[in-house]
Design a protein around this motif. Structure first.
Motif, mmCIF file in Angstrom:
data_model
loop_
_atom_site.group_PDB
_atom_site.id
_atom_site.type_symbol
_atom_site.label_atom_id
_atom_site.label_comp_id
_atom_site.label_asym_id
_atom_site.label_seq_id
_atom_site.Cartn_x
_atom_site.Cartn_y
_atom_site.Cartn_z
ATOM 1 N N LYS A 78 0.951 -1.142 -0.050
ATOM 2 C CA LYS A 78 -0.109 -0.114 0.029
ATOM 3 C C LYS A 78 1.124 1.387 0.025
ATOM 4 O O LYS A 78 0.363 2.211 -0.379
ATOM 5 C CB LYS A 78 -0.967 0.098 1.061
ATOM 6 C CG LYS A 78 -1.830 -1.193 1.245
ATOM 7 C CD LYS A 78 -2.943 -1.056 0.207
ATOM 8 C CE LYS A 78 -4.001 -2.112 0.455
ATOM 9 N NZ LYS A 78 -4.779 -1.996 -0.869
ATOM 10 N N ALA A 79 2.165 0.955 0.612
ATOM 11 C CA ALA A 79 2.924 2.277 0.394
ATOM 12 C C ALA A 79 3.643 2.538 -0.931
ATOM 13 O O ALA A 79 4.223 3.730 -1.283
ATOM 14 C CB ALA A 79 4.137 1.944 1.409
ATOM 15 N N SER A 92 -6.786 8.846 3.804
ATOM 16 C CA SER A 92 -6.780 7.634 3.039
ATOM 17 C C SER A 92 -6.758 6.373 3.671
ATOM 18 O O SER A 92 -6.222 6.450 4.813
ATOM 19 C CB SER A 92 -5.640 7.812 1.856
ATOM 20 O OG SER A 92 -5.577 6.592 1.188
ATOM 21 N N VAL A 95 -3.372 2.539 2.860
ATOM 22 C CA VAL A 95 -2.010 3.184 3.380
ATOM 23 C C VAL A 95 -1.444 1.897 4.115
ATOM 24 O O VAL A 95 -2.273 0.876 4.608
ATOM 25 C CB VAL A 95 -2.393 4.199 4.506
ATOM 26 C CG1 VAL A 95 -2.620 5.520 3.928
ATOM 27 C CG2 VAL A 95 -3.205 3.884 5.704
ATOM 28 N N TYR A 96 -0.176 1.885 4.471
ATOM 29 C CA TYR A 96 0.819 1.008 5.205
ATOM 30 C C TYR A 96 0.679 1.593 6.426
ATOM 31 O O TYR A 96 1.544 2.712 6.575
ATOM 32 C CB TYR A 96 1.841 0.560 4.594
ATOM 33 C CG TYR A 96 2.817 -0.318 5.488
ATOM 34 C CD1 TYR A 96 2.173 -1.654 5.858
ATOM 35 C CD2 TYR A 96 4.046 0.067 5.913
ATOM 36 C CE1 TYR A 96 3.150 -2.428 6.572
ATOM 37 C CE2 TYR A 96 4.910 -0.757 6.593
ATOM 38 C CZ TYR A 96 4.606 -1.873 6.787
ATOM 39 O OH TYR A 96 5.033 -2.906 7.543
ATOM 40 N N ASP A 129 1.116 10.995 3.612
ATOM 41 C CA ASP A 129 0.681 10.363 4.644
ATOM 42 C C ASP A 129 -0.956 10.369 4.624
ATOM 43 O O ASP A 129 -1.574 10.296 3.297
ATOM 44 C CB ASP A 129 1.349 10.838 5.937
ATOM 45 C CG ASP A 129 1.057 9.979 7.233
ATOM 46 O OD1 ASP A 129 -0.004 9.841 7.774
ATOM 47 O OD2 ASP A 129 1.877 9.360 7.870
ATOM 48 N N ASN A 130 -1.716 10.612 5.812
ATOM 49 C CA ASN A 130 -2.941 10.799 5.843
ATOM 50 C C ASN A 130 -3.553 11.717 6.757
ATOM 51 O O ASN A 130 -4.679 11.578 7.400
ATOM 52 C CB ASN A 130 -3.654 9.306 5.727
ATOM 53 C CG ASN A 130 -3.863 8.540 7.046
ATOM 54 O OD1 ASN A 130 -3.002 9.216 7.956
ATOM 55 N ND2 ASN A 130 -4.332 7.485 7.053
ATOM 56 N N ASP A 274 1.140 6.632 8.901
ATOM 57 C CA ASP A 274 0.478 5.943 7.713
ATOM 58 C C ASP A 274 1.074 6.355 6.357
ATOM 59 O O ASP A 274 1.131 7.506 5.944
ATOM 60 C CB ASP A 274 -1.254 6.163 7.879
ATOM 61 C CG ASP A 274 -1.648 5.855 9.126
ATOM 62 O OD1 ASP A 274 -1.361 4.778 9.567
ATOM 63 O OD2 ASP A 274 -2.395 6.539 9.806
ATOM 64 N N ASP A 276 1.472 6.524 2.424
ATOM 65 C CA ASP A 276 0.298 6.284 1.099
ATOM 66 C C ASP A 276 1.255 6.286 0.036
ATOM 67 O O ASP A 276 1.045 5.960 -1.048
ATOM 68 C CB ASP A 276 -0.638 7.664 1.093
ATOM 69 C CG ASP A 276 -1.478 7.380 0.068
ATOM 70 O OD1 ASP A 276 -1.613 6.121 -0.576
ATOM 71 O OD2 ASP A 276 -2.425 8.161 0.047
#
Length: 284
Positions: A78-79, A92, A95-96, A129-130, A274, A276
Protein backbone atom coordinates in the motif's frame (compact mmCIF):
# COMPACT_ATOMS: atom_id res chain seq x y z
CA UNK A 1 -28.55 17.75 18.99
CA UNK A 2 -27.78 21.14 17.55
CA UNK A 3 -26.13 21.06 14.14
CA UNK A 4 -22.69 22.07 15.46
CA UNK A 5 -22.88 19.53 18.28
CA UNK A 6 -23.94 16.82 15.87
CA UNK A 7 -21.06 17.58 13.52
CA UNK A 8 -18.64 17.49 16.43
CA UNK A 9 -20.03 14.14 17.55
CA UNK A 10 -19.68 12.73 14.05
CA UNK A 11 -16.15 14.02 13.77
CA UNK A 12 -15.05 12.58 17.13
CA UNK A 13 -16.59 9.25 16.21
CA UNK A 14 -14.77 9.36 12.87
CA UNK A 15 -11.49 10.23 14.53
CA UNK A 16 -11.82 7.40 17.05
CA UNK A 17 -12.62 4.81 14.40
CA UNK A 18 -9.86 5.98 12.10
CA UNK A 19 -7.24 6.20 14.83
CA UNK A 20 -7.98 2.74 16.18
CA UNK A 21 -7.60 1.26 12.67
CA UNK A 22 -10.14 -1.47 13.32
CA UNK A 23 -10.01 -4.18 10.67
CA UNK A 24 -13.59 -5.41 10.90
CA UNK A 25 -15.86 -4.76 7.94
CA UNK A 26 -18.40 -3.07 10.19
CA UNK A 27 -15.83 -0.50 11.34
CA UNK A 28 -14.75 0.22 7.78
CA UNK A 29 -18.38 0.56 6.72
CA UNK A 30 -18.95 3.03 9.53
CA UNK A 31 -15.88 5.02 8.51
CA UNK A 32 -16.94 5.22 4.88
CA UNK A 33 -20.41 6.30 5.97
CA UNK A 34 -18.98 9.12 8.06
CA UNK A 35 -16.65 10.52 5.41
CA UNK A 36 -19.38 12.16 3.28
CA UNK A 37 -21.00 13.55 6.42
CA UNK A 38 -17.72 15.32 7.15
CA UNK A 39 -17.58 16.84 3.70
CA UNK A 40 -14.94 14.51 2.28
CA UNK A 41 -15.21 13.26 -1.27
CA UNK A 42 -13.01 10.18 -0.96
CA UNK A 43 -14.15 6.71 -1.85
CA UNK A 44 -11.60 4.22 -0.57
CA UNK A 45 -12.78 1.51 -3.00
CA UNK A 46 -11.87 3.54 -6.10
CA UNK A 47 -8.17 4.10 -5.60
CA UNK A 48 -5.99 2.82 -6.96
CA UNK A 49 -8.15 1.49 -9.77
CA UNK A 50 -5.21 0.05 -11.70
CA UNK A 51 -2.21 -2.06 -10.73
CA UNK A 52 -0.13 -0.10 -13.23
CA UNK A 53 1.48 3.05 -11.88
CA UNK A 54 1.47 6.12 -14.15
CA UNK A 55 4.76 6.16 -16.04
CA UNK A 56 5.09 9.93 -15.79
CA UNK A 57 4.86 9.99 -11.98
CA UNK A 58 8.04 9.02 -10.17
CA UNK A 59 6.63 6.97 -7.30
CA UNK A 60 8.83 4.88 -5.02
CA UNK A 61 8.04 1.38 -6.27
CA UNK A 62 10.04 -1.04 -4.11
CA UNK A 63 9.66 -2.02 -0.46
CA UNK A 64 13.17 -2.65 0.87
CA UNK A 65 12.22 -3.25 4.50
CA UNK A 66 8.90 -3.27 6.40
CA UNK A 67 7.85 -5.25 9.47
CA UNK A 68 4.84 -3.48 10.99
CA UNK A 69 1.75 -5.53 11.81
CA UNK A 70 -1.14 -3.13 12.40
CA UNK A 71 -4.40 -4.99 11.98
CA UNK A 72 -6.10 -4.11 8.70
CA UNK A 73 -3.23 -1.92 7.50
CA UNK A 74 -0.26 -4.30 7.40
CA UNK A 75 0.18 -4.67 3.63
CA UNK A 76 3.42 -2.81 2.73
CA UNK A 77 2.45 -2.75 -0.95
CA UNK A 78 0.00 0.00 0.00
CA UNK A 79 3.03 2.28 0.40
CA UNK A 80 4.03 1.84 -3.26
CA UNK A 81 0.77 1.14 -5.15
CA UNK A 82 -0.06 4.79 -5.79
CA UNK A 83 -1.30 7.81 -3.86
CA UNK A 84 -4.96 7.88 -2.85
CA UNK A 85 -5.40 11.09 -0.87
CA UNK A 86 -8.79 11.87 0.62
CA UNK A 87 -8.47 15.66 0.82
CA UNK A 88 -8.55 18.24 3.57
CA UNK A 89 -11.04 16.59 5.91
CA UNK A 90 -10.29 12.87 5.75
CA UNK A 91 -7.41 10.43 5.55
CA UNK A 92 -6.86 7.74 2.97
CA UNK A 93 -7.43 4.09 3.87
CA UNK A 94 -5.06 2.86 1.16
CA UNK A 95 -2.03 3.10 3.45
CA UNK A 96 0.57 0.99 5.21
CA UNK A 97 0.51 1.75 8.93
CA UNK A 98 3.74 1.82 10.89
CA UNK A 99 3.89 0.92 14.55
CA UNK A 100 4.61 3.55 17.16
CA UNK A 101 7.83 1.99 18.46
CA UNK A 102 10.28 -0.77 17.65
CA UNK A 103 11.40 -2.22 14.33
CA UNK A 104 7.86 -1.93 12.96
CA UNK A 105 8.00 1.86 13.29
CA UNK A 106 10.19 2.12 10.16
CA UNK A 107 9.79 1.43 6.46
CA UNK A 108 12.48 1.72 3.78
CA UNK A 109 11.49 2.31 0.15
CA UNK A 110 13.40 2.73 -3.10
CA UNK A 111 12.87 3.44 -6.78
CA UNK A 112 14.07 0.02 -7.92
CA UNK A 113 17.72 1.01 -8.23
CA UNK A 114 17.17 4.45 -9.72
CA UNK A 115 18.45 7.63 -8.08
CA UNK A 116 16.36 10.57 -6.93
CA UNK A 117 18.09 13.68 -8.24
CA UNK A 118 18.77 16.90 -6.39
CA UNK A 119 16.99 19.50 -8.49
CA UNK A 120 18.42 22.99 -8.06
CA UNK A 121 16.44 25.31 -5.77
CA UNK A 122 13.51 22.94 -5.56
CA UNK A 123 11.67 20.39 -3.48
CA UNK A 124 13.10 17.04 -4.54
CA UNK A 125 10.54 14.58 -3.17
CA UNK A 126 7.19 14.45 -1.40
CA UNK A 127 6.06 12.10 1.37
CA UNK A 128 2.32 11.31 1.49
CA UNK A 129 0.60 10.27 4.71
CA UNK A 130 -3.07 10.79 5.67
CA UNK A 131 -3.27 13.86 7.88
CA UNK A 132 -6.52 15.83 7.88
CA UNK A 133 -7.77 19.12 9.31
CA UNK A 134 -9.67 18.83 12.59
CA UNK A 135 -10.90 22.36 13.26
CA UNK A 136 -11.69 25.70 11.67
CA UNK A 137 -8.05 26.67 12.18
CA UNK A 138 -6.33 25.74 8.93
CA UNK A 139 -3.13 24.93 10.84
CA UNK A 140 -4.66 22.35 13.21
CA UNK A 141 -4.51 18.76 11.97
CA UNK A 142 -4.72 15.13 13.01
CA UNK A 143 -1.14 14.31 12.06
CA UNK A 144 1.17 11.28 11.96
CA UNK A 145 4.60 12.94 12.21
CA UNK A 146 7.41 10.92 10.65
CA UNK A 147 11.17 11.38 10.57
CA UNK A 148 12.60 11.25 7.04
CA UNK A 149 16.12 10.07 6.18
CA UNK A 150 17.71 9.25 2.82
CA UNK A 151 20.67 7.18 1.69
CA UNK A 152 22.72 6.56 -1.42
CA UNK A 153 24.18 3.21 -0.39
CA UNK A 154 21.53 1.83 1.98
CA UNK A 155 23.75 2.03 5.06
CA UNK A 156 24.58 5.70 5.64
CA UNK A 157 21.37 7.65 6.25
CA UNK A 158 21.18 11.44 6.48
CA UNK A 159 18.16 13.42 7.62
CA UNK A 160 16.83 16.94 8.02
CA UNK A 161 17.17 17.43 11.80
CA UNK A 162 13.42 17.84 12.53
CA UNK A 163 12.27 19.85 15.52
CA UNK A 164 9.14 20.03 17.66
CA UNK A 165 8.04 23.08 19.65
CA UNK A 166 6.10 22.30 22.81
CA UNK A 167 2.49 23.45 22.80
CA UNK A 168 -0.56 22.38 20.84
CA UNK A 169 0.45 18.98 19.51
CA UNK A 170 -1.99 19.31 16.59
CA UNK A 171 -0.68 22.70 15.47
CA UNK A 172 1.23 22.14 12.26
CA UNK A 173 3.53 25.11 12.91
CA UNK A 174 4.95 23.32 15.97
CA UNK A 175 6.42 20.57 13.77
CA UNK A 176 9.26 21.39 11.39
CA UNK A 177 10.89 19.11 8.80
CA UNK A 178 8.68 16.08 9.43
CA UNK A 179 6.58 14.00 7.10
CA UNK A 180 2.98 13.17 7.91
CA UNK A 181 1.90 16.75 8.63
CA UNK A 182 -0.18 17.94 5.68
CA UNK A 183 -3.29 16.50 4.02
CA UNK A 184 -3.07 14.74 0.68
CA UNK A 185 -5.14 16.14 -2.18
CA UNK A 186 -3.56 14.02 -4.90
CA UNK A 187 -5.69 11.00 -5.74
CA UNK A 188 -4.79 8.91 -8.77
CA UNK A 189 -8.47 8.27 -9.48
CA UNK A 190 -10.48 11.29 -8.39
CA UNK A 191 -7.84 14.03 -8.56
CA UNK A 192 -5.12 12.93 -11.01
CA UNK A 193 -2.18 15.33 -11.30
CA UNK A 194 1.00 15.26 -13.34
CA UNK A 195 4.36 14.82 -11.65
CA UNK A 196 5.06 18.49 -12.38
CA UNK A 197 1.74 19.56 -10.85
CA UNK A 198 2.51 17.77 -7.59
CA UNK A 199 5.43 20.10 -6.91
CA UNK A 200 3.52 23.36 -7.41
CA UNK A 201 3.51 25.42 -4.21
CA UNK A 202 0.22 26.87 -3.00
CA UNK A 203 1.84 28.83 -0.14
CA UNK A 204 2.69 28.12 3.48
CA UNK A 205 4.70 24.97 2.61
CA UNK A 206 1.57 23.42 1.10
CA UNK A 207 1.67 21.80 -2.33
CA UNK A 208 -1.01 21.44 -4.99
CA UNK A 209 -1.20 17.70 -4.40
CA UNK A 210 -0.61 17.95 -0.67
CA UNK A 211 1.91 15.95 1.32
CA UNK A 212 5.20 17.15 2.76
CA UNK A 213 8.03 18.24 0.47
CA UNK A 214 11.77 17.93 1.16
CA UNK A 215 14.76 19.62 -0.46
CA UNK A 216 18.02 17.66 -0.42
CA UNK A 217 19.91 20.91 0.01
CA UNK A 218 18.43 21.00 3.54
CA UNK A 219 20.11 17.77 4.64
CA UNK A 220 21.82 18.32 8.00
CA UNK A 221 24.89 16.17 8.75
CA UNK A 222 24.55 17.21 12.39
CA UNK A 223 21.20 15.47 12.86
CA UNK A 224 21.89 13.40 16.03
CA UNK A 225 19.51 10.62 14.94
CA UNK A 226 21.27 9.90 11.63
CA UNK A 227 23.04 6.60 10.99
CA UNK A 228 26.68 6.96 9.89
CA UNK A 229 26.01 10.36 8.34
CA UNK A 230 28.72 13.00 8.20
CA UNK A 231 29.42 16.08 6.12
CA UNK A 232 31.01 14.04 3.32
CA UNK A 233 28.05 11.66 3.10
CA UNK A 234 25.52 14.50 3.16
CA UNK A 235 27.42 16.36 0.45
CA UNK A 236 27.59 13.19 -1.68
CA UNK A 237 23.80 12.85 -1.49
CA UNK A 238 23.34 16.51 -2.31
CA UNK A 239 25.58 16.13 -5.34
CA UNK A 240 24.54 12.67 -6.55
CA UNK A 241 21.06 12.12 -5.14
CA UNK A 242 19.74 9.15 -3.14
CA UNK A 243 18.35 5.67 -3.76
CA UNK A 244 16.71 4.78 -0.44
CA UNK A 245 14.28 6.61 1.84
CA UNK A 246 13.66 5.64 5.45
CA UNK A 247 10.41 6.76 7.10
CA UNK A 248 10.07 6.35 10.88
CA UNK A 249 7.22 7.20 13.23
CA UNK A 250 8.35 10.24 15.23
CA UNK A 251 7.28 8.46 18.43
CA UNK A 252 10.22 6.09 17.90
CA UNK A 253 12.83 8.84 17.43
CA UNK A 254 14.66 10.71 20.18
CA UNK A 255 13.91 14.41 20.50
CA UNK A 256 17.39 15.57 21.43
CA UNK A 257 16.13 19.06 22.18
CA UNK A 258 14.21 17.46 25.06
CA UNK A 259 16.91 15.27 26.51
CA UNK A 260 16.41 11.57 25.83
CA UNK A 261 12.62 11.55 25.39
CA UNK A 262 11.01 10.50 22.13
CA UNK A 263 9.04 12.98 20.06
CA UNK A 264 5.46 13.20 21.40
CA UNK A 265 2.67 11.40 19.62
CA UNK A 266 -0.76 12.93 18.94
CA UNK A 267 -3.36 11.49 21.34
CA UNK A 268 -5.96 9.00 20.12
CA UNK A 269 -3.80 7.25 17.53
CA UNK A 270 -2.95 3.64 18.38
CA UNK A 271 -0.43 3.13 15.60
CA UNK A 272 2.37 5.13 14.02
CA UNK A 273 2.63 6.95 10.70
CA UNK A 274 0.44 5.88 7.75
CA UNK A 275 2.35 5.73 4.46
CA UNK A 276 0.47 6.40 1.20
CA UNK A 277 3.49 6.89 -1.05
CA UNK A 278 6.58 8.92 -1.96
CA UNK A 279 7.06 10.82 -5.23
CA UNK A 280 10.38 12.10 -6.59
CA UNK A 281 10.69 15.23 -8.69
CA UNK A 282 13.20 13.65 -11.07
CA UNK A 283 15.10 10.37 -11.43
CA UNK A 284 18.27 9.24 -13.10
Amino acid sequence: MKSKQKNLFLFLTFLWIFSCKESSSSSNDSLLALIPLLGASANATLCPKSLTLPSDTFLANTVVSASANVSGFSDPSKAINGVCGAGELAGSLDVYALERTGAGATIILSWGGRTVKNVTDSIDFIVYDNSFRISGDSNTYAMDPSVIQVSLDGSKYCGFNPSYTAGNINLIANWQKFGGLRPVYYNMTTNPLSNEDLFISTGGNFLLGGGDGFDLDDLDPNDPNDVNCDTTTANDIKATGFKFIKITSASNVTNHADGTNKFPWPPGSYNGSDIDGVVARDLQ
